[in-house]
Design a protein around this motif. Structure first.
Motif, PDB file in Angstrom:
ATOM      1  N   LEU A 649      11.552  -6.403   0.974  1.00 26.19           N
ATOM      2  CA  LEU A 649      10.731  -5.456   0.213  1.00 26.19           C
ATOM      3  C   LEU A 649       9.817  -4.650   1.133  1.00 26.19           C
ATOM      4  CD1 LEU A 649       9.901  -7.656  -2.905  1.00 26.19           C
ATOM      5  CD2 LEU A 649      11.154  -5.486  -2.928  1.00 26.19           C
ATOM      6  N   PHE A 650       9.285  -5.284   2.153  1.00 28.62           N
ATOM      7  CA  PHE A 650       8.451  -4.542   3.099  1.00 28.62           C
ATOM      8  C   PHE A 650       9.276  -3.475   3.825  1.00 28.62           C
ATOM      9  CE2 PHE A 650       5.288  -8.304   3.650  1.00 28.62           C
ATOM     10  CZ  PHE A 650       4.658  -7.921   2.464  1.00 28.62           C
ATOM     11  N   PHE A 651      10.490  -3.828   4.231  1.00 28.76           N
ATOM     12  CA  PHE A 651      11.359  -2.835   4.858  1.00 28.76           C
ATOM     13  C   PHE A 651      11.735  -1.726   3.881  1.00 28.76           C
ATOM     14  CE2 PHE A 651      12.145  -5.927   8.313  1.00 28.76           C
ATOM     15  CZ  PHE A 651      12.059  -5.063   9.405  1.00 28.76           C
ATOM     16  N   LEU A 652      12.012  -2.113   2.620  1.00 27.04           N
ATOM     17  CA  LEU A 652      12.319  -1.097   1.604  1.00 27.04           C
ATOM     18  C   LEU A 652      11.161  -0.134   1.441  1.00 27.04           C
ATOM     19  CD1 LEU A 652      14.148  -2.849  -1.387  1.00 27.04           C
ATOM     20  CD2 LEU A 652      14.857  -0.771  -0.210  1.00 27.04           C
ATOM     21  N   SER A 653       9.956  -0.684   1.432  1.00 19.65           N
ATOM     22  CA  SER A 653       8.772   0.163   1.290  1.00 19.65           C
ATOM     23  C   SER A 653       8.679   1.152   2.448  1.00 19.65           C
ATOM     24  CB  SER A 653       7.509  -0.714   1.230  1.00 19.65           C
ATOM     25  OG  SER A 653       6.348   0.082   1.191  1.00 19.65           O
ATOM     26  N   GLY A 654       8.909   0.653   3.671  1.00 27.18           N
ATOM     27  CA  GLY A 654       8.837   1.520   4.838  1.00 27.18           C
ATOM     28  C   GLY A 654       9.923   2.583   4.853  1.00 27.18           C
ATOM     29  N   VAL A 655      11.154   2.186   4.517  1.00 26.66           N
ATOM     30  CA  VAL A 655      12.266   3.133   4.546  1.00 26.66           C
ATOM     31  C   VAL A 655      12.096   4.217   3.491  1.00 26.66           C
ATOM     32  CG1 VAL A 655      14.743   3.388   4.153  1.00 26.66           C
ATOM     33  CG2 VAL A 655      13.898   1.516   5.580  1.00 26.66           C
ATOM     34  N   THR A 656      11.729   3.819   2.262  1.00 23.19           N
ATOM     35  CA  THR A 656      11.565   4.824   1.201  1.00 23.19           C
ATOM     36  C   THR A 656      10.387   5.748   1.490  1.00 23.19           C
ATOM     37  OG1 THR A 656      10.318   3.157  -0.069  1.00 23.19           O
ATOM     38  CG2 THR A 656      12.642   3.440  -0.620  1.00 23.19           C
ATOM     39  N   THR A 724       4.880  -1.205 -16.702  1.00 23.78           N
ATOM     40  CA  THR A 724       4.055  -0.576 -15.667  1.00 23.78           C
ATOM     41  C   THR A 724       4.855  -0.044 -14.480  1.00 23.78           C
ATOM     42  OG1 THR A 724       3.679  -2.753 -14.667  1.00 23.78           O
ATOM     43  CG2 THR A 724       2.027  -1.961 -16.228  1.00 23.78           C
ATOM     44  N   THR A 725       6.117  -0.473 -14.352  1.00 20.60           N
ATOM     45  CA  THR A 725       6.920   0.001 -13.220  1.00 20.60           C
ATOM     46  C   THR A 725       7.030   1.525 -13.161  1.00 20.60           C
ATOM     47  OG1 THR A 725       8.176  -2.052 -12.988  1.00 20.60           O
ATOM     48  CG2 THR A 725       9.212  -0.050 -12.164  1.00 20.60           C
ATOM     49  N   PRO A 726       7.311   2.219 -14.302  1.00 23.51           N
ATOM     50  CA  PRO A 726       7.350   3.685 -14.218  1.00 23.51           C
ATOM     51  C   PRO A 726       6.023   4.286 -13.759  1.00 23.51           C
ATOM     52  CG  PRO A 726       8.344   2.921 -16.259  1.00 23.51           C
ATOM     53  CD  PRO A 726       7.676   1.749 -15.648  1.00 23.51           C
ATOM     54  N   ILE A 727       4.914   3.669 -14.187  1.00 24.29           N
ATOM     55  CA  ILE A 727       3.589   4.158 -13.789  1.00 24.29           C
ATOM     56  C   ILE A 727       3.366   3.930 -12.300  1.00 24.29           C
ATOM     57  CG2 ILE A 727       1.112   3.890 -14.155  1.00 24.29           C
ATOM     58  CD1 ILE A 727       1.754   2.954 -17.006  1.00 24.29           C
ATOM     59  N   ILE A 728       3.729   2.718 -11.842  1.00 27.32           N
ATOM     60  CA  ILE A 728       3.560   2.388 -10.422  1.00 27.32           C
ATOM     61  C   ILE A 728       4.410   3.307  -9.559  1.00 27.32           C
ATOM     62  CG2 ILE A 728       3.995   0.620  -8.665  1.00 27.32           C
ATOM     63  CD1 ILE A 728       3.299  -1.490 -10.778  1.00 27.32           C
ATOM     64  N   PHE A 729       5.684   3.466  -9.929  1.00 23.20           N
ATOM     65  CA  PHE A 729       6.566   4.317  -9.144  1.00 23.20           C
ATOM     66  C   PHE A 729       6.154   5.786  -9.263  1.00 23.20           C
ATOM     67  CE2 PHE A 729       8.957   0.611  -8.526  1.00 23.20           C
ATOM     68  CZ  PHE A 729      10.015   0.843  -7.649  1.00 23.20           C
ATOM     69  N   GLY A 730       5.578   6.153 -10.434  1.00 25.05           N
ATOM     70  CA  GLY A 730       5.123   7.533 -10.605  1.00 25.05           C
ATOM     71  C   GLY A 730       3.888   7.844  -9.784  1.00 25.05           C
ATOM     72  N   ASN A 731       2.940   6.909  -9.748  1.00 19.13           N
ATOM     73  CA  ASN A 731       1.672   7.143  -9.045  1.00 19.13           C
ATOM     74  C   ASN A 731       1.769   6.873  -7.543  1.00 19.13           C
ATOM     75  OD1 ASN A 731       0.491   7.835 -11.476  1.00 19.13           O
ATOM     76  ND2 ASN A 731      -0.397   5.797 -11.824  1.00 19.13           N
ATOM     77  N   TYR A 732       2.527   5.825  -7.175  1.00 19.52           N
ATOM     78  CA  TYR A 732       2.547   5.421  -5.771  1.00 19.52           C
ATOM     79  C   TYR A 732       3.900   5.660  -5.093  1.00 19.52           C
ATOM     80  CZ  TYR A 732      -1.636   2.990  -7.374  1.00 19.52           C
ATOM     81  OH  TYR A 732      -2.853   2.696  -7.921  1.00 19.52           O
ATOM     82  N   GLY A 733       4.871   6.073  -5.889  1.00 22.57           N
ATOM     83  CA  GLY A 733       6.197   6.296  -5.331  1.00 22.57           C
ATOM     84  C   GLY A 733       6.936   4.991  -5.117  1.00 22.57           C
ATOM     85  N   PRO A 734       8.260   5.066  -4.845  1.00 21.23           N
ATOM     86  CA  PRO A 734       9.030   3.847  -4.593  1.00 21.23           C
ATOM     87  C   PRO A 734       8.458   2.997  -3.460  1.00 21.23           C
ATOM     88  CG  PRO A 734      10.492   5.721  -4.888  1.00 21.23           C
ATOM     89  CD  PRO A 734       9.096   6.273  -4.825  1.00 21.23           C
ATOM     90  N   SER A 735       7.936   3.657  -2.422  1.00 26.85           N
ATOM     91  CA  SER A 735       7.395   2.876  -1.296  1.00 26.85           C
ATOM     92  C   SER A 735       6.214   2.027  -1.731  1.00 26.85           C
ATOM     93  CB  SER A 735       6.982   3.811  -0.155  1.00 26.85           C
ATOM     94  OG  SER A 735       5.974   4.711  -0.586  1.00 26.85           O
ATOM     95  N   GLY A 736       5.340   2.592  -2.560  1.00 28.55           N
ATOM     96  CA  GLY A 736       4.197   1.822  -3.064  1.00 28.55           C
ATOM     97  C   GLY A 736       4.638   0.705  -3.991  1.00 28.55           C
ATOM     98  N   GLY A 737       5.633   0.997  -4.857  1.00 25.45           N
ATOM     99  CA  GLY A 737       6.133  -0.041  -5.769  1.00 25.45           C
ATOM    100  C   GLY A 737       6.744  -1.208  -5.025  1.00 25.45           C
ATOM    101  N   PHE A 738       7.587  -0.904  -4.034  1.00 25.54           N
ATOM    102  CA  PHE A 738       8.217  -1.978  -3.259  1.00 25.54           C
ATOM    103  C   PHE A 738       7.179  -2.761  -2.451  1.00 25.54           C
ATOM    104  CE2 PHE A 738      12.206   0.788  -3.343  1.00 25.54           C
ATOM    105  CZ  PHE A 738      12.791   0.029  -4.345  1.00 25.54           C
ATOM    106  N   LEU A 739       6.128  -2.103  -1.993  1.00 29.72           N
ATOM    107  CA  LEU A 739       5.074  -2.789  -1.254  1.00 29.72           C
ATOM    108  C   LEU A 739       4.340  -3.783  -2.140  1.00 29.72           C
ATOM    109  CD1 LEU A 739       3.418  -3.148   1.337  1.00 29.72           C
ATOM    110  CD2 LEU A 739       1.937  -1.262   0.546  1.00 29.72           C
ATOM    111  N   ILE A 740       4.028  -3.357  -3.374  1.00 31.76           N
ATOM    112  CA  ILE A 740       3.356  -4.268  -4.322  1.00 31.76           C
ATOM    113  C   ILE A 740       4.252  -5.478  -4.605  1.00 31.76           C
ATOM    114  CG2 ILE A 740       2.559  -4.491  -6.702  1.00 31.76           C
ATOM    115  CD1 ILE A 740       1.620  -1.557  -6.496  1.00 31.76           C
ATOM    116  N   PHE A 741       5.534  -5.223  -4.890  1.00 38.03           N
ATOM    117  CA  PHE A 741       6.455  -6.334  -5.146  1.00 38.03           C
ATOM    118  C   PHE A 741       6.555  -7.260  -3.923  1.00 38.03           C
ATOM    119  CE2 PHE A 741       8.978  -3.352  -8.161  1.00 38.03           C
ATOM    120  CZ  PHE A 741       8.072  -3.602  -9.192  1.00 38.03           C
TER     121      PHE A 741
END
Length: 773
Positions: A649-656, A724-741
């Protein structure tokens, strides 16, 4: 000439005292000693009977055909036989002074074979012969100056009230002394009236008095070289001295005689039980061997030793029936797992439904808010369903809870198929979500309570596999068919499940807890067979049930206080944290919004193809998880899964994050690579283990409540993360969502290392006991 064996050396020039020598076993014992050893003298305790003197009875004894070989080998064998007048039920065995002194000074080995074997014997008579008889033998043995060993013949059924009988002595509800005092004060007629209350669970006076006799031996036989021999059902000779010899019509012999003569045409039997039959000659050989074995145990003669003699077919049965029992346990699990597959379809259905509703040719128009409700409405009632499921588990049982859920789930899917307005879709999603929530509580419990500890992890891992398979199938079907036809296909599974569940048994643990002992045993043996391990587990289940206070005897305060015990609170806290972190690692959020996530992260790759690829990987890894959980420890898998998940997930956050700044198809494929890595690691631990351990950790009486609460938390978190996933991905983008996860997965891994217990291969009662400390 052959060298004598150690047993023959023991009996060379030995003096042997035998009670019950004129009986079935006694005859073969005497013949074997005369034919196979160089015994010096055999003293036979004999009483006058039907006007015949003891010497007449001895002469008649040796007229039997079984002694023909002895007569040929040693024509003057009778000089080795000395008849002693006496009776077992008389004090001091009814011996005169001369005979008693002879036995005290000369006897080396005692075989106490005498007993009344009549099942309907008056309990006073049975007690005098079977209990007092061995008491008088032990009293005499303590005076003997050259004694080497004593063997008391009991029966393998002296403790037939137990599912598992080990080579040890078990206490009776009433001591032999108390029973003796009661019987001394009453007549034979009064004893007959009192017998049912004295016997309790014992089927007859024979087995009951034999159990009392073992208690007496254990009490007064300490310090003597004494053993208890427990043969099972004894029949004719196998080989020695002649094949097929028998002098009675007891037990199976009488049944066979009745059948061949046409007198017996119907016999009441239990096909699930084994008639454990042993031949008399091998039985006597074991009896003689025990006398020798006692002389080799010089270190500790403080307690009597038990030897059981029966056909040990447990190993053969395990080899022959292993696959059959696994098939049965799999069949029990199949119905619930098909319903779980339907639940997986419920989770993933919105991923194919929402894009089709958004298309221009959709017959049902929905807005963004309604789409969010369609995605989350299945999860919302699941939490409520978990609470209801916990109640139904205890009230209706595990099987019935599954059975009553099948038709509503079918109707939920069918209503979606028939929907012409978004409200009907809402209704169908709500109904399928509600009853899937009920089953989320019940499925792990039902599978856990009907499966062998060796297979339990494998079958419980089938829950996560079924969810993954349901997700894959609904996405695959939805790729080629309309959302309506997909719903119609999904509606078939609960109907198939209903048929399968009809033919499998209820949980034996629930039945036992409800006091339905006979049904519990039938269910347990159907699922688990009769291996030694299974019988021990059943015995433990029934003992715990007997030790637990009955619900009708407890007030609400006592029931409420029962919750605040460590064996309930500890697993509740562990599973609550574990299922919360499982959901907030994002696995179900990604399942719900997989198509949208693929569009945002993968770029030009066909998003449906990418989703199917991820689903297929998840199915493959869920399949692998079933075998990994069966073969590896839970904690090891949990730690590997947690570490791999948060790293991915950390790598996903960085790549996205870099994809957003530097759009590139090549980087998009890196996204797919780490997404696959994430699916692999999360599927081998974080996904299957919480649901698997949900069926293992809670104590039986509070399993419905515990599983209901943990499942309620799981689906509440499920609903919250989906919403909340759409909100998280909307506000922070996929990188922020994957970082939280990823951060949640990191915390989960630390928690697992500190608190998660190991349950692999342990019976449920052992897991419960571990939390009590």
């Amino acid at each position: 000439m052959d060298q004598p064996t150690p047993i023959q050396k023991l009996f060379r020039n030995a003096n042997v005292f035998i009670t019950g020598g004129t009986g079935f076993m006694g005859k073969i014992l005497i013949e074997k000693l005369l034919r196979s050893t160089e015994v010096n003298t055999i003293y036979l305790l004999v009483r006058e009977k039907k006007g015949k003197s003891i010497h007449t009875r001895i002469d008649e004894l040796f007229e039997d055909v079984i002694f023909d070989e002895v007569k040929k080998k040693c024509p003057k064998f009778k000089h080795k036989i000395e008849a002693i007048s006496g009776e077992c039920q008389l004090s001091g065995l009814g011996l005169n002074i001369t005979d008693m002194q002879t036995l005290i000074s000369k006897v080396n080995i005692i075989f106490h074979v005498a007993a009344t074997v009549r099942f309907d014997e008056n309990i006073k008579i049975a007690y005098d012969i079977n209990v007092n008889g061995i008491k008088y033998v032990i009293d005499l043995a303590r005076k003997m100056t050259n004694l080497k060993s004593i063997v008391h013949v009991s029966t393998a059924y002296s403790n037939c009230t137990r599912s598992v009988i080990e080579e040890k002595i078990y206490d009776c509800p009433l001591s032999y002394e108390d029973v003796g005092r009661i019987l001394e004060k009453i007549s034979h007629e009064e004893a007959d009236a009192l017998t049912p209350r004295l016997l309790g669970e014992w089927p007859n006076t024979y087995t009951y008095t034999k159990a009392l006799a073992e208690n007496l031996v254990n009490d007064i036989g300490k310090g003597l070289p004494l053993a208890i021999f427990r043969p099972s059902i004894i029949v004719s000779t196998y080989k020695e001295p002649i094949p097929g010899w028998i002098d009675n019509l007891y037990g199976p012999t009488g049944c066979c005689a009745g059948v061949v003569t046409g007198v017996l045409r119907v016999l009441y039997c239990d096909p699930n039980l084994v008639a454990d039959i042993v031949p008399i000659d091998t039985c006597v050989s074991a009896l003689i061997s025990i006398a020798w074995d006692l002389t080799t145990k010089k270190s500790d003669t403080s307690l009597p030793i038990c030897f059981q003699y029966f056909v040990d077919n447990n190993d053969n049965e395990e080899v022959e029936n292993r696959w059959r029992l696994l098939l049965k346990q799999t069949l029990v699990a199949l119905g619930p797992l098909l319903l779980t597959t339907s639940a997986g379809m419920t989770f993933g259905y919105s991923a194919i439904l929402l894009p089709q509703l958004e298309s221009n040719n959709s017959t049902i128009v929905v807005n963004k808010v309604e789409m969010s409700w369609i995605a989350s409405l299945a999860a919302l009632p699941m939490a409520l369903g978990c609470v209801i499921g916990g109640i139904l588990l205890n009230k209706l049982g595990r099987k019935v809870t599954h059975s009553v859920s099948c038709i509503p789930i079918f109707l939920g899917w069918f209503s979606i198929y028939m929907a012409n307005h978004v409200t009907i879709i809402f209704l169908g999603r709500f109904v399928t979500g509600l009853f899937n929530g009920i089953l989320a509580t019940a499925t792990g419990v039902y599978i856990g309570e009907t499966s062998d500890p060796k297979y339990r992890g494998f079958l419980l891992a089938g829950i996560s596999f079924s969810v993954a398979f349901g997700l894959f199938m609904v996405h695959l079907i939805g790729t080629f068919l309309t959302w309506k036809n997909t719903a119609l296909i999904c509606s078939i599974l609960p109907l198939i499940s209903q048929i399968i569940i009809h033919f499998v048994p209820e949980s034996p643990i629930w039945l036992a807890n409800e006091g339905r002992i006979a049904e519990a045993k039938t269910s347990f043996f159907w699922c688990r067979g009769r291996s030694e391990e299974s019988n021990k587990e059943l015995d433990s289940i029934l003992q715990r049930r007997n030790q637990s206070p009955k619900d009708e005897n407890r007030n609400y305060k006592e029931k409420f206080n029962e919750i605040f015990v460590p064996e309930f609170l500890k697993p509740l806290i562990i599973l609550t944290v574990y299922v919360t972190t499982k959901q907030w690692c994002g696995i179900n959020a990604i399942a719900f919004y997989s198509v949208a996530i693929m569009k945002d992260t993968v770029g030009n790759v066909d998003e449906y193809l990418a989703t199917l690829l991820v689903d297929l990987i998840r199915v493959v890894m869920a399949t692998a998880a079933c075998f990994l959980i069966k073969n590896f420890k839970r904690r090891h898998l949990a730690l590997i899964s947690g570490i791999g998940t948060f790293v991915s997930l950390f790598f996903l956050s960085g790549v996205t994050f870099f994809v957003k700044i530097y759009p590139s198809n090549q980087i998009g494929y890196f996204t797919m690579l780490f997404l696959i890595s994430y699916i692999v690691f999360v599927s081998i631990g974080l996904v299957p283990l919480p649901s698997s351990m949900n069926g293992e950790l809670f104590p039986v009486k509070l399993k419905g409540l515990g599983c209901g609460v943990s499942s309620f938390v799981a689906f509440s978190m499920f609903y919250s993360v989906v919403q909340t996933t759409p909100i998280i991905f909307g506000n922070y983008g996929p990188s922020g969502g994957f970082l939280i996860f990823g951060l949640v997965a990191f915390v989960s891994t630390i928690f697992v290392y500190l608190f998660l217990p190991e349950t692999k291969g342990k019976p449920l009662h052992e897991i419960e006991d571990a939390f009590k400390s």
